[in-house]
Design a protein around this motif. Structure first.
Motif, short mmCIF file in Angstrom:
data_model
loop_
_atom_site.label_atom_id
_atom_site.label_comp_id
_atom_site.label_asym_id
_atom_site.label_seq_id
_atom_site.Cartn_x
_atom_site.Cartn_y
_atom_site.Cartn_z
N ILE A 16 0.85 -1.19 0.00
CA ILE A 16 0.00 0.00 0.00
C ILE A 16 0.89 1.24 0.00
O ILE A 16 1.76 1.39 0.86
CB ILE A 16 -0.94 0.01 1.22
CG1 ILE A 16 -1.91 -1.17 1.14
CG2 ILE A 16 -1.69 1.33 1.30
CD1 ILE A 16 -2.80 -1.30 2.35
N ARG A 17 0.66 2.09 -0.95
CA ARG A 17 1.45 3.32 -1.07
C ARG A 17 1.04 4.30 0.02
O ARG A 17 -0.13 4.53 0.27
CB ARG A 17 1.19 3.93 -2.45
CG ARG A 17 1.98 5.17 -2.74
CD ARG A 17 3.43 4.80 -3.04
NE ARG A 17 4.29 5.95 -3.11
CZ ARG A 17 4.60 6.59 -4.23
NH1 ARG A 17 4.11 6.19 -5.37
NH2 ARG A 17 5.42 7.61 -4.19
N ARG A 18 2.00 4.89 0.69
CA ARG A 18 1.75 5.89 1.72
C ARG A 18 1.87 7.29 1.12
O ARG A 18 2.33 7.47 0.00
CB ARG A 18 2.73 5.71 2.87
CG ARG A 18 2.52 4.39 3.60
CD ARG A 18 3.37 4.32 4.86
NE ARG A 18 3.10 3.08 5.55
CZ ARG A 18 3.93 2.06 5.59
NH1 ARG A 18 5.10 2.14 5.00
NH2 ARG A 18 3.60 0.96 6.25
N ALA A 19 1.47 8.30 1.88
CA ALA A 19 1.59 9.69 1.43
C ALA A 19 3.04 9.99 1.08
O ALA A 19 3.96 9.46 1.68
CB ALA A 19 1.09 10.63 2.52
N PHE A 20 3.22 10.86 0.08
CA PHE A 20 4.57 11.22 -0.35
C PHE A 20 4.59 12.66 -0.83
O PHE A 20 3.55 13.29 -1.00
CB PHE A 20 5.11 10.25 -1.41
CG PHE A 20 4.30 10.21 -2.69
CD1 PHE A 20 4.73 10.90 -3.82
CD2 PHE A 20 3.13 9.47 -2.76
CE1 PHE A 20 4.00 10.84 -5.00
CE2 PHE A 20 2.39 9.41 -3.94
CZ PHE A 20 2.82 10.10 -5.06
#
Length: 166
Positions: A16-20
């Motif tokens: 799952i991609r996190r905030a960036f």
């Protein structure tokens, strides 16, 4: 047993991609919700990220503005921008509790401590049906030329009217 649970959660979260963070390269301001192209700090390009803004406020951030991107459901293909910041134009040294609205050309409105509002711009336009100013103390205007145009009547209700160099 808990180590197995933690390992499974870690494996699931890894996908799952996190905030960036990234930088805007372009913004389409002609839509109901603006969309932006973002260059992620790791070199990736995110297309059509929705640029969310607070109700009543809108802006079209210039290219190279920093932003925080949140991939909804962990998917980069459905990302939203939740914050923007441009260090080149941002007004600095505000005191705690002060607010500023500004443009990339240097126009600004500052709401400062002491109930002071400062406005700086080249042209200040107001369009309204009625414009009322109540001033409890002084009303001073300083300019090179002052023009009043009234299509019906210009009225001065004052005990004394002074002028110089008539």
């Amino acid at each position: 047993m808990w180590a197995d649970v933690d390992a499974r959660i870690s494996r699931a979260m890894a996908g799952i991609r996190r905030a960036f963070r990234g930088r805007l390269s372009r913004v389409n301001s002609g839509l109901n919700i603006q969309q932006a192209q973002v260059n992620g700090l790791s070199g990736e390009v995110v297309q059509d990220a929705e640029l969310f803004q607070h109700f009543g406020f809108t802006s079209n951030p210039p290219a190279n503005t920093q932003c925080v991107i949140v991939p909804i459901g962990g998917r980069t293909s459905h990302s939203i921008i939740v914050a923007t910041e441009n260090e080149k134009y941002r007004i600095t040294a505000l005191e705690s509790g002060e607010v500023a609205i500004y443009s990339s050309e240097g126009a600004f409105v500052k709401i400062k401590k002491g109930r002071i509002v400062d406005v700086e711009c080249d042209t200040y336009n107001v369009k309204c049906k009625n414009y009322n100013v109540t001033c409890e103390e002084n009303f001073d205007v300083s300019c090179d030329a002052y023009k009043t145009k009234a299509s019906v009547i210009a009225e001065f209700d004052t005990p004394e009217l002074k002028s110089t160099q008539e």
